[in-house]
Design an enzyme around this catalytic site. Structure first.
Site, PDB file in Angstrom:
ATOM      1  CD  GLU A 159      -2.570   1.141   2.721  1.00  0.00           C
ATOM      2  OE1 GLU A 159      -2.861   0.004   3.159  1.00  0.00           O
ATOM      3  OE2 GLU A 159      -2.933   2.186   3.261  1.00  0.00           O
TER       4      GLU A 159
ATOM      5  CD  GLU B  94      -3.497   7.678   5.453  1.00  0.00           C
ATOM      6  OE1 GLU B  94      -4.358   6.887   5.867  1.00  0.00           O
ATOM      7  OE2 GLU B  94      -2.321   7.344   5.209  1.00  0.00           O
TER       8      GLU B  94
END
Length: 319
Positions: free
Chosen positions: A138, A143
């Site tokens: 990932e 974010e």
């Protein structure tokens, strides 16, 4: 999604083993307002990060106005009008998208006019993930949670990927663990941006900007360019990472091909959960409401700024 507005464009370029030398790229895929829903699938699933969220179906997203075109851009938002039961099992409506194509090696260039704002309870992310998590990896590109204004880039994978900082250095600061597989992949290895306009409300107030992520056999690197300093080669569709300078994050020294494979692109916005909820009590948000879920349930008007807007996603092959 791991521990990850109006936006203008995203470009993803499939790279060879290294794109640091000047490389020519041929266009493979284009994602934009004309074909967005043939390129992305709406994921009506339970939130893997245990957020107070309800990921709706495509039909629901469109009928509720959470997924639509605005001019030549794609809008992806959340419900900002409905008051919910804070003790209920159904969280705030939101949209989660996954690209239909997957990639091995990529240069991801994302040009945003606006991303979800720095709002209490929110946890938006723009990222890539392989199907066999954490073994196929990932990459969290954009974010943050709650009132953050600094982006955090994070890699998550199986144990044994312990990157060093690559040649040329990085402008960001390492956070968390050195091993990207720490905590069974949940903790990961993060780099916090040093730019105060790299995320959320500050990013939007600064006019947006571009994120570029290079994933090769030898490195994973992420750059951020404010809107007024986007390289001309990105604007012209002839990207050349060799001329972009020092990235926020510069991971090297891991066997990336063994740990990052078959990755899809994800957009989502969740609430509370394993990150935003976990740090709620230590944030100033707790002074407004001691419960993250209760705040999200009872303050729908707080999420008018919680949306993405995208112009395009382009995928190129290194030639």
């Amino acid at each position: 999604m791991s521990f990850a507005r109006l936006f203008a464009s995203i470009t993803i370029l499939v790279a060879g083993t290294s794109a640091l030398p000047a490389t020519t790229y041929a266009l493979q895929d284009t994602y934009d307002y004309t074909n967005w829903l043939s390129k992305f699938s709406v994921q009506n699933i339970a939130d893997p990060t245990h957020g107070f969220v309800n990921y709706v179906t495509q039909a629901q997203a469109q009928s509720l106005g959470l997924l639509k075109t605005v001019g030549n851009q794609v809008y992806i938002g959340v419900d900002n009008t409905t008051r919910l039961d804070p003790n209920g099992s159904v969280g705030r409506n939101s949209v989660r998208l996954q690209s239909n194509p997957s990639y091995n090696h990529a240069l991801v260039i994302a040009d945003f006019a606006h991303i979800p704002g720095s709002d209490c309870g929110t946890w938006p992310a723009f990222w890539m993930v392989g199907p066999n998590w954490p073994n196929e990896g990932e990459i969290d590109i954009i974010e943050g949670v709650n009132l953050n204004t600094y982006d955090q880039v994070t890699l998550h994978t199986s144990s044994g990927c312990v990157p060093a900082i690559g040649s040329g250095g990085q402008s960001g600061t390492p956070t968390g663990n050195a091993d990207c597989g720490a905590g069974g992949g949940y903790t990961g290895c993060g780099v916090a941006s040093g730019s105060a306009t790299s995320y959320g409300t500050a990013f939007n107030a600064n006019g947006g900007g571009v994120y570029a992520t290079l994933w090769t056999s030898s490195a994973i690197e992420v750059w951020y360019f404010p809107a007024n300093s986007v390289p001309s080669d990105i604007k012209s569709g002839t990207p050349n990472p060799a001329g972009w300078g020092v990235p926020i994050a510069n991971y090297a020294g891991c066997n990336f091909d063994a740990h990052f494979q078959n990755m899809n692109i994800i957009f989502d916005t969740t609430f509370c959960g394993d990150w935003a909820g976990q740090v709620w009590s230590s944030s100033s948000c707790a002074s407004v409401n001691p419960s993250c879920n209760a705040y999200v349930a009872e303050e729908p008007q707080s999420f008018g700024d919680t949306y993405w807007l995208v112009n395009s996603v382009k995928v190129y092959n290194a030639s």
